[in-house]
Design a protein around this motif. Structure first.
Motif, PDB file in Angstrom:
ATOM      1  N   ASP A   3      38.779  47.296  48.838  1.00 22.75           N
ATOM      2  CA  ASP A   3      40.064  46.982  49.474  1.00 22.75           C
ATOM      3  C   ASP A   3      40.990  48.190  49.469  1.00 22.75           C
ATOM      4  O   ASP A   3      41.718  48.440  50.444  1.00 22.75           O
ATOM      5  CB  ASP A   3      40.737  45.811  48.754  1.00 22.75           C
ATOM      6  N   THR A  53      31.808  38.480  37.232  1.00 23.09           N
ATOM      7  CA  THR A  53      33.025  38.115  37.966  1.00 23.09           C
ATOM      8  C   THR A  53      34.153  39.088  37.658  1.00 23.09           C
ATOM      9  O   THR A  53      34.900  39.503  38.552  1.00 23.09           O
ATOM     10  CB  THR A  53      33.450  36.679  37.607  1.00 23.09           C
ATOM     11  N   GLU A  54      34.281  39.474  36.380  1.00 20.54           N
ATOM     12  CA  GLU A  54      35.313  40.431  35.989  1.00 20.54           C
ATOM     13  C   GLU A  54      35.092  41.782  36.664  1.00 20.54           C
ATOM     14  O   GLU A  54      36.034  42.414  37.157  1.00 20.54           O
ATOM     15  CB  GLU A  54      35.321  40.606  34.464  1.00 20.54           C
ATOM     16  N   THR A 107      28.233  46.251  50.700  1.00 24.60           N
ATOM     17  CA  THR A 107      29.478  45.839  51.341  1.00 24.60           C
ATOM     18  C   THR A 107      29.515  46.314  52.781  1.00 24.60           C
ATOM     19  O   THR A 107      28.947  47.363  53.114  1.00 24.60           O
ATOM     20  CB  THR A 107      30.708  46.366  50.579  1.00 24.60           C
ATOM     21  N   LYS A 158      36.088  44.935  44.092  1.00 28.82           N
ATOM     22  CA  LYS A 158      37.072  44.539  45.109  1.00 28.82           C
ATOM     23  C   LYS A 158      38.211  45.546  45.226  1.00 28.82           C
ATOM     24  O   LYS A 158      38.585  45.934  46.345  1.00 28.82           O
ATOM     25  CB  LYS A 158      37.610  43.137  44.808  1.00 28.82           C
ATOM     26  N   PRO A 159      38.815  45.981  44.110  1.00 29.16           N
ATOM     27  CA  PRO A 159      39.875  46.990  44.244  1.00 29.16           C
ATOM     28  C   PRO A 159      39.406  48.266  44.930  1.00 29.16           C
ATOM     29  O   PRO A 159      40.157  48.874  45.700  1.00 29.16           O
ATOM     30  CB  PRO A 159      40.291  47.263  42.791  1.00 29.16           C
ATOM     31  N   LEU A 186      33.477  42.329  39.479  1.00 30.98           N
ATOM     32  CA  LEU A 186      33.771  42.160  40.902  1.00 30.98           C
ATOM     33  C   LEU A 186      35.280  42.227  41.156  1.00 30.98           C
ATOM     34  O   LEU A 186      35.736  42.924  42.075  1.00 30.98           O
ATOM     35  CB  LEU A 186      33.205  40.824  41.388  1.00 30.98           C
ATOM     36  N   GLU A 187      36.054  41.526  40.338  1.00 30.58           N
ATOM     37  CA  GLU A 187      37.498  41.424  40.565  1.00 30.58           C
ATOM     38  C   GLU A 187      38.267  42.670  40.141  1.00 30.58           C
ATOM     39  O   GLU A 187      39.270  43.025  40.775  1.00 30.58           O
ATOM     40  CB  GLU A 187      38.058  40.201  39.818  1.00 30.58           C
ATOM     41  N   ARG A 188      37.808  43.363  39.084  1.00 32.52           N
ATOM     42  CA  ARG A 188      38.574  44.502  38.553  1.00 32.52           C
ATOM     43  C   ARG A 188      38.057  45.858  39.024  1.00 32.52           C
ATOM     44  O   ARG A 188      38.776  46.848  38.938  1.00 32.52           O
ATOM     45  CB  ARG A 188      38.549  44.472  37.014  1.00 32.52           C
TER      46      ARG A 188
END
Length: 417
Positions: free
Chosen positions: A249, A237-238, A194, A245-246, A240-242
Motif C-alpha cells: 500500500d 496475520t500479524e 501481489t 500490506k504496509p 501480513l498486517e504489519r
C-alpha cells in the motif's frame, strides 16, 4: 501459450518444473537455462542484456515471462518487456529497488512504520568506522547493493565489522554500507505474491544461510530450506498486517505499483517479527522447497498477478512437508571448483526431486559450473520424513568432495518433536 522462464539456477529449474505441469503451456523456453531445465524447456542463449531478451520475446510471440533472479529485475527487465506490451511476472525496476538498494528499503520501512532493526547508512568509510566505534559489536554490516545473498556480515567483533565496512566501501564507486543492530531469534522467510492491491502469502519457510553445520562459517546464498516453517498461531496475520500490506500500500501511495513476488526475510524477536531484508523475487533455495507443495497452477497464479485479478485466485497446497539440501562445489562460496564430474541416479529415490543450478553438460556427462550445484528436495508427510528423503537423495548423487550441511531443519524437528 508460449512461456519463458528467465534464469539458470535451482530456483529457475524448480519454476520450469512447476510451469511445465500447466495445461496452459504449449511451448516452454528458458534463458539461459541449465542442463536440468533443458529437459523441460528449450534453452535460449542469453548474455544478460534485458533489451535484447525483450526483443527476442517479442519476435517469438512469448505470451508470459517469469523472472527468477534479482539482477535482471533491478536492471529493468520488466520495464523492457512492458514497453513492448509483453506480459511479465516480476516487479518493475523502480519496485525492485526494495532489493536493489538496502538503503532504499530501510528508508521505505522507516516511512511506512514497518518493524526492522535500528540502522544507519554510510558511503564514507571514515564516517562508518567512527560510527562502529560508538556502537560496538555484535553488529550487522550489509552491502546496500546486490551481492547474491553474500553481502552480509554478522560481526562478533569490532575488527570484523571494520573489515567488512572496508571491503564494501573500497570495492566500487557509489558503494553504500548499511550498519544495523544485531537481532536475535529464529529467522523465517515469508513469500507473497501481489498484483499491487491483493496480497496472497505463500507457505512460510526457513533458509539456512551459513555454510557449515550449527550455523557457522561464511554467509552463502543459502545451503538449504524447510517448508512449511511452523509459525505460531496468529503470526502470519500479524506479518501480513504489519509488513506486507504496509509495503504494498505504501509503494502504491508513492506511485509504485508492485507486481510479482515479495520476499520478506524476518527475525522473530521477543518484540515481534522484524524485517531483516526485502527481496523482489522467490528465494533460492526457499523456492525449491515451496513450489512442490503448491497445488495451484503456477502459470495461472502468475497470469492473475499480471492481469490484476489475483483476488480471483484461491491458493491450494498439498498437506506435506518439504526439505531442500543444497550440494555446493568445494571452495564455495569464495572460489568454487568448476569442471568436477557429478552424476544423478537414473531413478531418483522415492519422493526426491533434483533441481540443477551450477551445472553444465560435458562430453562424459554433468560437470560443476558454479558454487551451488544441486538442490535436493525431499517430500514427506512431516518434516522428519521429508528430511530423511532429502538426505537419501543426497547420498544417491555421485559428487566427490561436495559441500552440504547435515543439520538442515534439525532445530525445527527437535522443537516440534
Amino acid at each position: 501459450m508460449k512461456v519463458l522462464v528467465v534464469g539458470s539456477g535451482g530456483r529457475e529449474h524448480a519454476m520450469c518444473w512447476k510451469v511445465a505441469q500447466s495445461p496452459l503451456v504449449s511451448e516452454l523456453y528458458a534463458a539461459p537455462g541449465n542442463p536440468g531445465m533443458a529437459e523441460l524447456a528449450e534453452c535460449v542463449p542469453w548474455d544478460g542484456d534485458v533489451g535484447q531478451l525483450a526483443e527476442w520475446a517479442d519476435r517469438e510471440g512469448i505470451e508470459l515471462t517469469l523472472v527468477g533472479p534479482e539482477a535482471p529485475l533491478v536492471e529493468g527487465i520488466a520495464d523492457a518487456f512492458l514497453a513492448r506490451g509483453l506480459k511479465i511476472f516480476g516487479p518493475t525496476q523502480q519496485a525492485a529497488m526494495i532489493e536493489g538498494s538496502k538503503a532504499f528499503a530501510k528508508g521505505l520501512m522507516e516511512r511506512l512504520g514497518i518493524p526492522t532493526a535500528r540502522h544507519k547508512t554510510f558511503s564514507d568509510v571514515l564516517d562508518a568506522l567512527s560510527y562502529l566505534e560508538t556502537v560496538g559489536a555484535p553488529i550487522v554490516v550489509k552491502d546496500s547493493g546486490l551481492a547474491a545473498g553474500k553481502g552480509v556480515t554478522v560481526a562478533t567483533s569490532l575488527q570484523q565489522a571494520k573489515q567488512a565496512v572496508a571491503n564494501i566501501l573500497s570495492g566500487a564507486e557509489q558503494a553504500e554500507v548499511v550498519i544495523e543492530e544485531f537481532l536475535s531469534g529464529p529467522e523465517v522467510t515469508v513469500l507473497a505474491v501481489t498484483d499491487g492491491i491483493t496480497i496472497r502469502p505463500l507457505l512460510p519457510s526457513q533458509d539456512h544461510k551459513r555454510l557449515q553445520d550449527g550455523d557457522t562459517g561464511p554467509m552463502t546464498g543459502g545451503m538449504g530450506a524447510i517448508c512449511p516453517y511452523p509459525l505460531a498461531s496468529g503470526l502470519m496475520t500479524e506479518i501480513l498486517e504489519r509488513v506486507l500490506k504496509p509495503l504494498v500500500d505504501g509503494l502504491r501511495a508513492e506511485g509504485i505499483v508492485y507486481k510479482g513476488v515479495i520476499y520478506a526475510g524476518l527475525m522473530l524477536t521477543d518484540e515481534g517479527p522484524k524485517v531483516l531484508e526485502f527481496n523482489a523475487r522467490f528465494g533460492d533455495p526457499e523456492c525449491q522447497a515451496m513450489l512442490p507443495l503448491l497445488e495451484t497452477d503456477l502459470l495461472e497464479l502468475a497470469l492473475a498477478v499480471v492481469e490484476d485479478r489475483l483476488h480471483e485466485v484461491k491458493l491450494e497446497w498439498h498437506p506435506w512437508a518439504s526439505a531442500c539440501v543444497v550440494m555446493a562445489a568445494p571452495g564455495y562460496p569464495d572460489d568454487p571448483h568448476k569442471g568436477l564430474p557429478l552424476s544423478l541416479p537414473l531413478q531418483p529415490p522415492e519422493q526426491v526431486l533434483y533441481f540443477q543450478a551450477g551445472t553444465r553438460r560435458g562430453p562424459q556427462g554433468l560437470l560443476t559450473n558454479g558454487g551451488r550445484v544441486l538442490s535436493v528436495v525431499g517430500l514427506g508427510e512431516d518434516l522428519k520424513k521429508a528430511l530423511e528423503r532429502a538426505y537419501t537423495g543426497v547420498a544417491a548423487v555421485k559428487f566427490e568432495h561436495a559441500l552440504y550441511r547435515r543439520d538442515i531443519g534439525r532445530k525445527v524437528v527437535t522443537n516440534v518433536g
